[in-house]
Every structure is written in C-alpha cells, then in structure tokens.
Write a protein that holds these residues in place. Structure first.
Motif, PDB file in Angstrom:
ATOM      1  N   LEU A  22      -6.954  -5.153  17.302  1.00 29.06           N
ATOM      2  CA  LEU A  22      -7.737  -3.948  17.576  1.00 29.06           C
ATOM      3  C   LEU A  22      -9.216  -4.161  17.254  1.00 29.06           C
ATOM      4  N   ARG A  23      -9.465  -4.848  16.144  1.00 35.68           N
ATOM      5  CA  ARG A  23     -10.855  -5.078  15.712  1.00 35.68           C
ATOM      6  C   ARG A  23     -11.623  -5.897  16.744  1.00 35.68           C
ATOM      7  N   THR A  24     -11.005  -6.952  17.242  1.00 35.28           N
ATOM      8  CA  THR A  24     -11.699  -7.831  18.191  1.00 35.28           C
ATOM      9  C   THR A  24     -11.838  -7.190  19.564  1.00 35.28           C
ATOM     10  N   GLN A  25     -11.116  -6.105  19.803  1.00 34.78           N
ATOM     11  CA  GLN A  25     -11.287  -5.359  21.048  1.00 34.78           C
ATOM     12  C   GLN A  25     -12.377  -4.296  20.920  1.00 34.78           C
ATOM     13  N   GLY A  26     -12.983  -4.231  19.730  1.00 32.33           N
ATOM     14  CA  GLY A  26     -14.035  -3.251  19.521  1.00 32.33           C
ATOM     15  C   GLY A  26     -13.534  -1.841  19.298  1.00 32.33           C
ATOM     16  N   ARG A  27     -12.257  -1.707  18.923  1.00 32.12           N
ATOM     17  CA  ARG A  27     -11.688  -0.380  18.700  1.00 32.12           C
ATOM     18  C   ARG A  27     -12.161   0.216  17.382  1.00 32.12           C
ATOM     19  N   ASP A  28     -12.104   1.521  17.289  1.00 36.54           N
ATOM     20  CA  ASP A  28     -12.420   2.234  16.054  1.00 36.54           C
ATOM     21  C   ASP A  28     -11.187   2.152  15.160  1.00 36.54           C
ATOM     22  N   VAL A  29     -11.152   1.159  14.277  1.00 37.95           N
ATOM     23  CA  VAL A  29      -9.981   0.915  13.446  1.00 37.95           C
ATOM     24  C   VAL A  29     -10.418   0.680  12.006  1.00 37.95           C
ATOM     25  N   THR A  30      -9.707   1.295  11.065  1.00 38.17           N
ATOM     26  CA  THR A  30      -9.953   1.140   9.635  1.00 38.17           C
ATOM     27  C   THR A  30      -8.715   0.536   9.002  1.00 38.17           C
ATOM     28  N   MET A  31      -8.910  -0.463   8.140  1.00 43.46           N
ATOM     29  CA  MET A  31      -7.791  -1.129   7.474  1.00 43.46           C
ATOM     30  C   MET A  31      -7.930  -0.968   5.974  1.00 43.46           C
ATOM     31  N   ARG A  32      -6.890  -0.449   5.337  1.00 45.99           N
ATOM     32  CA  ARG A  32      -6.858  -0.273   3.895  1.00 45.99           C
ATOM     33  C   ARG A  32      -5.752  -1.156   3.319  1.00 45.99           C
ATOM     34  N   ARG A  33      -6.145  -2.199   2.581  1.00 48.48           N
ATOM     35  CA  ARG A  33      -5.203  -3.112   1.938  1.00 48.48           C
ATOM     36  C   ARG A  33      -5.054  -2.707   0.469  1.00 48.48           C
ATOM     37  N   ILE A  34      -3.824  -2.455   0.028  1.00 46.02           N
ATOM     38  CA  ILE A  34      -3.594  -1.898  -1.298  1.00 46.02           C
ATOM     39  C   ILE A  34      -2.976  -2.962  -2.203  1.00 46.02           C
ATOM     40  N   PRO A  35      -3.724  -3.475  -3.172  1.00 42.91           N
ATOM     41  CA  PRO A  35      -3.209  -4.530  -4.051  1.00 42.91           C
ATOM     42  C   PRO A  35      -1.974  -4.070  -4.828  1.00 42.91           C
ATOM     43  N   LEU A  36      -1.029  -4.977  -4.980  1.00 41.05           N
ATOM     44  CA  LEU A  36       0.189  -4.787  -5.780  1.00 41.05           C
ATOM     45  C   LEU A  36       1.177  -3.797  -5.176  1.00 41.05           C
ATOM     46  N   ALA A  37       0.820  -3.127  -4.115  1.00 44.92           N
ATOM     47  CA  ALA A  37       1.672  -2.076  -3.550  1.00 44.92           C
ATOM     48  C   ALA A  37       2.732  -2.650  -2.626  1.00 44.92           C
ATOM     49  N   GLY A  38       3.869  -1.960  -2.575  1.00 45.93           N
ATOM     50  CA  GLY A  38       4.939  -2.324  -1.671  1.00 45.93           C
ATOM     51  C   GLY A  38       4.930  -1.474  -0.410  1.00 45.93           C
ATOM     52  N   HIS A  39       6.123  -1.288   0.170  1.00 44.88           N
ATOM     53  CA  HIS A  39       6.230  -0.629   1.463  1.00 44.88           C
ATOM     54  C   HIS A  39       5.827   0.839   1.399  1.00 44.88           C
ATOM     55  N   SER A  40       5.976   1.472   0.240  1.00 45.82           N
ATOM     56  CA  SER A  40       5.644   2.891   0.084  1.00 45.82           C
ATOM     57  C   SER A  40       4.217   3.111  -0.395  1.00 45.82           C
ATOM     58  N   LEU A  41       3.399   2.058  -0.373  1.00 41.97           N
ATOM     59  CA  LEU A  41       1.989   2.104  -0.776  1.00 41.97           C
ATOM     60  C   LEU A  41       1.805   2.240  -2.286  1.00 41.97           C
ATOM     61  N   VAL A  42       2.870   2.069  -3.041  1.00 35.30           N
ATOM     62  CA  VAL A  42       2.817   1.995  -4.499  1.00 35.30           C
ATOM     63  C   VAL A  42       3.594   0.758  -4.923  1.00 35.30           C
ATOM     64  N   PRO A  43       3.342   0.221  -6.132  1.00 32.23           N
ATOM     65  CA  PRO A  43       4.146  -0.915  -6.600  1.00 32.23           C
ATOM     66  C   PRO A  43       5.624  -0.560  -6.593  1.00 32.23           C
ATOM     67  N   ASP A  44       6.473  -1.503  -6.237  1.00 32.08           N
ATOM     68  CA  ASP A  44       7.910  -1.249  -6.170  1.00 32.08           C
ATOM     69  C   ASP A  44       8.413  -0.695  -7.495  1.00 32.08           C
ATOM     70  N   GLY A  45       9.195   0.359  -7.405  1.00 32.98           N
ATOM     71  CA  GLY A  45       9.727   0.994  -8.592  1.00 32.98           C
ATOM     72  C   GLY A  45       8.895   2.139  -9.125  1.00 32.98           C
ATOM     73  N   ARG A  46       7.681   2.295  -8.601  1.00 37.74           N
ATOM     74  CA  ARG A  46       6.807   3.372  -9.051  1.00 37.74           C
ATOM     75  C   ARG A  46       7.046   4.625  -8.203  1.00 37.74           C
ATOM     76  N   PRO A  47       6.815   5.820  -8.755  1.00 33.65           N
ATOM     77  CA  PRO A  47       7.063   7.056  -8.004  1.00 33.65           C
ATOM     78  C   PRO A  47       6.068   7.270  -6.882  1.00 33.65           C
ATOM     79  N   MET A  48       6.531   7.922  -5.810  1.00 32.26           N
ATOM     80  CA  MET A  48       5.693   8.157  -4.637  1.00 32.26           C
ATOM     81  C   MET A  48       4.418   8.940  -4.924  1.00 32.26           C
ATOM     82  N   PRO A  49       4.405   9.918  -5.846  1.00 27.99           N
ATOM     83  CA  PRO A  49       3.149  10.645  -6.073  1.00 27.99           C
ATOM     84  C   PRO A  49       1.963   9.768  -6.427  1.00 27.99           C
TER      85      PRO A  49
END
Length: 313
Positions: free
Chosen positions: A270-297
């Motif tokens: 998407l980036r190389t096509q010049g699209r309006d795209v934002t990427m947020r990389r979250i350190p230590l986080a798993g599939h739920s955007l939190v470290p595995d085993g941590r609560p969703m809130p």
C-alpha cells in the motif's frame, strides 16, 4: 433491498443508551441480522467485524447479563458519537459454542455447513447497504474495523462497497492466509530440517483442502475445508489495492497467529502505491495487541488511537 414493512426491529436498552437489532428477510438462505447503536444525532457508521469462530457479537440481550463479545463495541456506542454496528455471521446461532473460542469446532446449527468468505461477505454487504439508509447514519463517513479473520473481510468489503471511506485492520494478514502458516514456520526456532518437514506437512494439508474445497465435514486447524479454501483464495493486500479507503494497521510484533512479516507485506504494497496508510507496530504485543496473557483492556490506548485517526479525517 428489504422493504421497511418486512424488516424486524427490536430495541435493547443498556444503562445510558440503546441498540437496535434488525433482521432482514432473505429470498434464499438465512435472514441477515445486524446491530446498530442509536447515536445522539446523525453520525458516521462504524462497523466492527469480529474474528473467527461462531461466538455471536452479543449475548443475553434482553437480560441483566447482556454483553458484547467484541472488545470496545459497547464503550464506543455509549459515547453517542457514532452509529456503531456489528453483524451476525450467516447461520449464526445464539446457542453457546461447545468448542474452543476462535475455532469452528462445536458450532451449533448449520453454521459450519455454510460459512465461507463469500457467504460472510455477502451478509456484510447486505447489512451495510441497509444500514447506510438508516436515518441515524451519516453515510458520508464509514469506518470498518476488522480484527483477525475480520481483517480480510474488512478489505473485501472496502473493495465491494465504495462507500467505505476508512479501514482499520487489527492483526491482519497481507497476502493469502496460506502465507501466514509458512511465515510462522520460518520464524520458529526449529532447525532447517524440522522447518522443511513442517512446510511439507503444510503443503500436504493444503493439497487435501484443494482436492475437496467445498467439504464441510473435513477439518484442518479447527475449521472446515470450505472455510479454508475460500479464505486462502483471498488476499487482504489485493482487495485493499482495489479500494479507495484510507487504511490504519495495528499489529503486535510478537503475534504468533498472524506473523507481523505478513502485515509488513500488506503495508509495503500500500505504501509503495502511494496510498494513505498508517502502520502501528506494537512491541511485545501478541495477536490481541497486548502481550500474551495480559487482559484486553490494556489495548484500549491502541483503540483510542485509531478512533482519533478516524476523527481527524
């Protein structure tokens, strides 16, 4: 489209707001059922598309134990600033699943006999088109939030409906989901010999699925062959390149379900096509955007961030 007279509407009250459940009759197949919050005034539409499995987006409606299974749906609806939407999957049952969350094992009724990328996309498309005609919806701004399995669905919906102006992808793959399996094997700490064996096993399983793609009685990785064959044929990356929507991507850097390498392929394209795209990389986080085993809130800051991104449009 369903006529107004034939659409069934039910209202459910929460502490400070209410939601409407709408059931649209279908000429064939199951009725399309979706949920919509009632904002304070005509407001942008925000659709959440849930992940894999057959757990319904709402449980125990009409009782004191009412709840949503989609994280952040109710708090966002409570703000009254958006018409917040969720859709039942085709042949979704209200009965409890007798199997692990996220899989299709133990799903009640006819769910597994019909669920595929195509049937889910058709259901979503019908529901959104109907919602866009609702008086509480400002159809000029439409945000679709797809999490996990919901991410390729959000991309497909953005391709099918030009009304979708913004897309948020959480734990999203880039190319086919088949790539995710291979990438996860390569990122493991196994020896090259073990990786080669696992890749051969992956290829053999894919071969079995490809030989009987419509089977709903044969399973792999917790889902029928029909589910896998239909999703393997789709590319989140390709579908988004055929849409005009802005894109926001959030990915856990330790995601063991969808390797972030797959998400990076999506972002790069998407980036190389010049699209309006934002990427947020979250350190230590798993599939739920939190470290595995941590609560969703603990992921709430990430949800606040993409809503702020949407509001800045």
């Amino acid at each position: 489209g369903a006529s107004a007279a034939s659409v069934q509407e039910e209202s459910f009250d929460f502490k400070s707001f209410s939601i409407t459940r709408l059931t649209l009759p279908a000429e064939s197949g199951p009725p399309v059922r979706y949920y919509l919050s009632r904002p304070a005034q005509k407001s942008p539409l925000v659709l959440y598309i849930q992940g894999s499995g057959c757990v319904p987006p709402f449980m125990n409606l009409g009782t004191a134990k009412r709840a949503s299974t989609i994280y952040s749906w109710l708090p966002l609806a409570q703000q009254g600033r958006y018409a917040v939407m969720a859709v039942d999957k085709p042949y979704q049952s209200d009965q409890a699943q007798e199997g692990p969350f996220g899989s299709a094992i133990g799903c009640a009724g006819e769910f597994n006999a019909h669920f595929s990328y195509e049937t889910w996309l058709a259901t979503l498309t019908t529901a959104v088109r109907h919602a866009l005609r609702r008086p509480e919806v400002d159809a000029r701004r439409v945000l679709v939030i797809g999490s996990s399995e919901g991410a390729p669905m959000a991309a497909g919906l953005a391709r099918a409906l030009p009304e979708v102006t913004d897309v948020v992808l959480l734990g999203a793959n880039g190319p086919s989901q088949l790539f995710d399996f291979a990438a996860n094997i390569h990122r493991s700490t196994d020896s090259d010999e073990i990786k080669a064996l696992r890749l051969q096993e992956l290829d053999a399983t894919y071969g079995a699925i490809a030989a009987d793609p419509a089977s709903t009685t044969k399973y792999a990785w917790g889902h029928p062959y029909l589910r896998w064959s239909s999703f393997f044929a789709q590319s989140t990356m390709d579908n988004l390149t055929h849409s005009k929507a802005r894109v926001y991507i959030a990915a856990g850097m330790q995601d063991s379900s969808v390797p972030i390498l797959s998400t990076e392929v999506l972002y790069t394209q998407l980036r190389t096509q010049g699209r309006d795209v934002t990427m947020r990389r979250i350190p230590l986080a798993g599939h739920s955007l939190v470290p595995d085993g941590r609560p969703m809130p603990e992921a709430q800051n990430e949800y606040d961030a993409f809503m702020a991104w949407f509001d800045k449009r």
